[in-house]
Design a protein around this motif. Structure first.
Motif, PDB file in Angstrom:
ATOM      1  N   GLN A  21     -37.657  38.915 -17.339  1.00  0.00           N
ATOM      2  CA  GLN A  21     -36.249  39.262 -17.457  1.00  0.00           C
ATOM      3  C   GLN A  21     -35.855  40.381 -16.492  1.00  0.00           C
ATOM      4  OE1 GLN A  21     -33.516  38.009 -19.581  1.00  0.00           O
ATOM      5  NE2 GLN A  21     -34.944  36.309 -19.241  1.00  0.00           N
ATOM      6  N   GLU A  22     -36.782  41.313 -16.252  1.00  0.00           N
ATOM      7  CA  GLU A  22     -36.520  42.381 -15.277  1.00  0.00           C
ATOM      8  C   GLU A  22     -36.384  41.788 -13.871  1.00  0.00           C
ATOM      9  OE1 GLU A  22     -35.300  45.919 -14.935  1.00  0.00           O
ATOM     10  OE2 GLU A  22     -36.690  45.923 -16.629  1.00  0.00           O
ATOM     11  N   LEU A  23     -37.236  40.804 -13.557  1.00  0.00           N
ATOM     12  CA  LEU A  23     -37.159  40.142 -12.257  1.00  0.00           C
ATOM     13  C   LEU A  23     -35.846  39.384 -12.097  1.00  0.00           C
ATOM     14  CD1 LEU A  23     -40.827  38.828 -12.134  1.00  0.00           C
ATOM     15  CD2 LEU A  23     -39.810  40.383 -10.445  1.00  0.00           C
ATOM     16  N   ILE A  24     -35.446  38.691 -13.137  1.00  0.00           N
ATOM     17  CA  ILE A  24     -34.182  37.953 -13.081  1.00  0.00           C
ATOM     18  C   ILE A  24     -33.018  38.914 -12.839  1.00  0.00           C
ATOM     19  CG2 ILE A  24     -32.533  36.642 -14.492  1.00  0.00           C
ATOM     20  CD1 ILE A  24     -35.054  35.247 -15.710  1.00  0.00           C
ATOM     21  N   ALA A  25     -33.014  40.046 -13.527  1.00  0.00           N
ATOM     22  CA  ALA A  25     -31.952  41.033 -13.339  1.00  0.00           C
ATOM     23  C   ALA A  25     -31.931  41.545 -11.904  1.00  0.00           C
ATOM     24  CB  ALA A  25     -32.133  42.194 -14.316  1.00  0.00           C
ATOM     25  N   ALA A  26     -33.131  41.782 -11.335  1.00  0.00           N
ATOM     26  CA  ALA A  26     -33.209  42.276  -9.954  1.00  0.00           C
ATOM     27  C   ALA A  26     -32.703  41.245  -8.960  1.00  0.00           C
ATOM     28  CB  ALA A  26     -34.649  42.671  -9.622  1.00  0.00           C
ATOM     29  N   VAL A  27     -33.022  39.968  -9.195  1.00  0.00           N
ATOM     30  CA  VAL A  27     -32.544  38.905  -8.307  1.00  0.00           C
ATOM     31  C   VAL A  27     -31.022  38.810  -8.376  1.00  0.00           C
ATOM     32  CG1 VAL A  27     -32.506  36.404  -7.954  1.00  0.00           C
ATOM     33  CG2 VAL A  27     -34.673  37.573  -8.369  1.00  0.00           C
ATOM     34  N   LEU A  28     -30.460  38.874  -9.589  1.00  0.00           N
ATOM     35  CA  LEU A  28     -29.014  38.740  -9.750  1.00  0.00           C
ATOM     36  C   LEU A  28     -28.257  39.901  -9.117  1.00  0.00           C
ATOM     37  CD1 LEU A  28     -28.851  37.475 -13.451  1.00  0.00           C
ATOM     38  CD2 LEU A  28     -28.639  36.130 -11.354  1.00  0.00           C
ATOM     39  N   GLN A  29     -28.902  41.043  -8.978  1.00  0.00           N
ATOM     40  CA  GLN A  29     -28.248  42.229  -8.419  1.00  0.00           C
ATOM     41  C   GLN A  29     -28.341  42.297  -6.896  1.00  0.00           C
ATOM     42  OE1 GLN A  29     -30.229  45.455 -10.431  1.00  0.00           O
ATOM     43  NE2 GLN A  29     -29.469  44.828 -12.434  1.00  0.00           N
ATOM     44  N   ASN A  30     -29.137  41.412  -6.293  1.00  0.00           N
ATOM     45  CA  ASN A  30     -29.393  41.503  -4.855  1.00  0.00           C
ATOM     46  C   ASN A  30     -28.743  40.320  -4.131  1.00  0.00           C
ATOM     47  OD1 ASN A  30     -30.572  41.523  -2.240  1.00  0.00           O
ATOM     48  ND2 ASN A  30     -32.367  42.615  -3.019  1.00  0.00           N
ATOM     49  N   PRO A  31     -27.752  40.576  -3.269  1.00  0.00           N
ATOM     50  CA  PRO A  31     -27.067  39.471  -2.587  1.00  0.00           C
ATOM     51  C   PRO A  31     -27.927  38.742  -1.561  1.00  0.00           C
ATOM     52  CG  PRO A  31     -26.325  41.587  -1.721  1.00  0.00           C
ATOM     53  CD  PRO A  31     -27.184  41.882  -2.919  1.00  0.00           C
ATOM     54  N   ALA A  32     -29.112  39.303  -1.228  1.00  0.00           N
ATOM     55  CA  ALA A  32     -29.988  38.657  -0.242  1.00  0.00           C
ATOM     56  C   ALA A  32     -30.808  37.529  -0.858  1.00  0.00           C
ATOM     57  CB  ALA A  32     -30.926  39.683   0.391  1.00  0.00           C
ATOM     58  N   VAL A  33     -30.738  37.385  -2.179  1.00  0.00           N
ATOM     59  CA  VAL A  33     -31.527  36.365  -2.863  1.00  0.00           C
ATOM     60  C   VAL A  33     -30.659  35.621  -3.869  1.00  0.00           C
ATOM     61  CG1 VAL A  33     -33.735  37.561  -2.565  1.00  0.00           C
ATOM     62  CG2 VAL A  33     -32.339  38.051  -4.567  1.00  0.00           C
ATOM     63  N   GLN A  34     -31.159  34.459  -4.301  1.00  0.00           N
ATOM     64  CA  GLN A  34     -30.429  33.628  -5.263  1.00  0.00           C
ATOM     65  C   GLN A  34     -31.388  33.050  -6.285  1.00  0.00           C
ATOM     66  OE1 GLN A  34     -28.662  30.183  -3.457  1.00  0.00           O
ATOM     67  NE2 GLN A  34     -27.732  29.438  -5.357  1.00  0.00           N
ATOM     68  N   LEU A  35     -31.060  33.157  -7.549  1.00  0.00           N
ATOM     69  CA  LEU A  35     -31.882  32.570  -8.612  1.00  0.00           C
ATOM     70  C   LEU A  35     -31.604  31.084  -8.711  1.00  0.00           C
ATOM     71  CD1 LEU A  35     -33.873  33.255 -10.986  1.00  0.00           C
ATOM     72  CD2 LEU A  35     -31.845  33.250 -12.461  1.00  0.00           C
ATOM     73  N   VAL A  36     -32.660  30.260  -8.518  1.00  0.00           N
ATOM     74  CA  VAL A  36     -32.485  28.802  -8.592  1.00  0.00           C
ATOM     75  C   VAL A  36     -33.417  28.163  -9.621  1.00  0.00           C
ATOM     76  CG1 VAL A  36     -31.701  28.640  -6.197  1.00  0.00           C
ATOM     77  CG2 VAL A  36     -34.136  28.359  -6.715  1.00  0.00           C
ATOM     78  N   GLY A  37     -34.346  28.928 -10.190  1.00  0.00           N
ATOM     79  CA  GLY A  37     -35.270  28.353 -11.157  1.00  0.00           C
ATOM     80  C   GLY A  37     -35.874  29.419 -12.048  1.00  0.00           C
ATOM     81  N   ALA A  38     -36.204  29.037 -13.280  1.00  0.00           N
ATOM     82  CA  ALA A  38     -36.836  29.947 -14.237  1.00  0.00           C
ATOM     83  C   ALA A  38     -37.702  29.106 -15.166  1.00  0.00           C
ATOM     84  CB  ALA A  38     -35.780  30.714 -15.035  1.00  0.00           C
ATOM     85  N   PHE A  39     -38.952  29.495 -15.326  1.00  0.00           N
ATOM     86  CA  PHE A  39     -39.838  28.687 -16.158  1.00  0.00           C
ATOM     87  C   PHE A  39     -40.758  29.558 -16.993  1.00  0.00           C
ATOM     88  CE2 PHE A  39     -41.588  29.131 -11.936  1.00  0.00           C
ATOM     89  CZ  PHE A  39     -42.955  29.296 -12.073  1.00  0.00           C
ATOM     90  N   ASP A  40     -41.250  28.966 -18.084  1.00  0.00           N
ATOM     91  CA  ASP A  40     -42.126  29.675 -19.009  1.00  0.00           C
ATOM     92  C   ASP A  40     -43.050  28.666 -19.678  1.00  0.00           C
ATOM     93  OD1 ASP A  40     -43.236  31.774 -20.496  1.00  0.00           O
ATOM     94  OD2 ASP A  40     -41.280  32.692 -20.809  1.00  0.00           O
TER      95      ASP A  40
END
Length: 273
Positions: A21-40
């Motif tokens: 969840q910390e990684l997802i938050a960091a990705v969402l806050q950074n315009p240089a990257v985009q979240l396209v997948g999440a798995f568990d």
């Protein structure tokens, strides 16, 4: 926008966990990257939920147990899970041509060799600690060890939360490796991980490790150089996992310029001599 300027497409392993969840938050806050997948893992109660479930953010990315599905549109995946899970994810990533940022710890030497084999096909950043501050600390330790190579006993002290399953931490072991290499030694030959009973005098050529586990300590690491009449301490203390996540995202953007090869955070931060 040219392809090189487009955001790096990222998938997150262990997406419902604290670090995920910390990684997802960091990705969402950074315009240089985009979240396209999440798995568990299969059986996670978060499967099917939006990936921003904990932070309260809507991402339009659902957490899935299907690794291939989560990776199909990704350029890089970030993994802070367990060794056995990381290798399963690497197998899927190899088939799909997806690069990896691996912050998982607890690998054996043989398993580290396997990671290097994966990196011959898809570029990987593999480091026991992704924090920018920790990696600068590694560099400071290298300089200190060379200057304090005689007359100083070296001890590595680390503390983590009660849930951590490996000891010493991967960061502490990396500190030991940095110190040993700077001193021209092999950590396998000079590390002391336990002391109990009548141990005799301390061998000045050794590097000692002390491990503390308790509460919700995110991660504290101190290297003590104990000389005659003085002590030097170099410490790094984490108050949250945000630093690890931000460094991981930085590593993912670094991989955009790499096709194959095994890298660490020294490469990402330009700290390599």
């Amino acid at each position: 926008m040219s392809p090189s300027d487009a955001p790096v497409r990222i998938a997150i392993a262990g997406a419902s966990g604290r670090m995920g969840q910390e990684l997802i938050a960091a990705v969402l806050q950074n315009p240089a990257v985009q979240l396209v997948g999440a798995f568990d893992r299969a059986g996670s109660p978060s499967l099917g939920q939006d990936a921003g479930v904990t932070s309260g953010q809507h991402t339009s990315v659902a957490i899935t147990a299907d690794v291939a599905q989560a990776l199909h549109n990704a350029q890089v995946f970030i993994d802070f899970t367990r060794p056995e899970g990381t290798f399963q994810h690497l197998e899927a990533a190899r088939t799909l041509g997806v690069k990896a940022v691996i912050g998982t710890t607890g690998f054996s030497d043989e398993e580290k060799t396997r990671i290097a084999e994966f990196a011959a096909q898809n570029a990987i950043v593999f480091a026991p600690n992704m924090s920018v501050g920790v990696n600068v600390t590694f560099k400071l330790l290298e300089l200190a060890a060379k200057a304090l190579s005689t007359g100083y006993d070296i001890e590595v002290i680390e503390a983590h939360h009660r849930h951590k399953v490996d000891a010493p931490s991967g960061t502490a072991l990396k500190m030991g490796e940095v110190l040993a290499e700077a001193l021209g030694r092999d950590l396998k030959d000079c590390a002391v991980y336990e002391r109990y009973g009548h141990t005799g005098e301390r061998d000045p050529s050794t590097i000692g490790f002390s491990t503390i586990r308790g509460g919700d300590i995110v991660g504290d690491h101190t290297v003590l150089f104990a000389g005659t009449g003085e002590r030097i301490e170099i410490s790094h203390k984490s108050s949250s996992r945000a630093g690890y996540a931000q460094g991981s995202v930085r590593a993912a953007t670094f991989l955009q310029r790499q096709s194959t090869g095994l890298f660490d955070m020294f490469d990402v931060l330009g700290l390599r001599d």
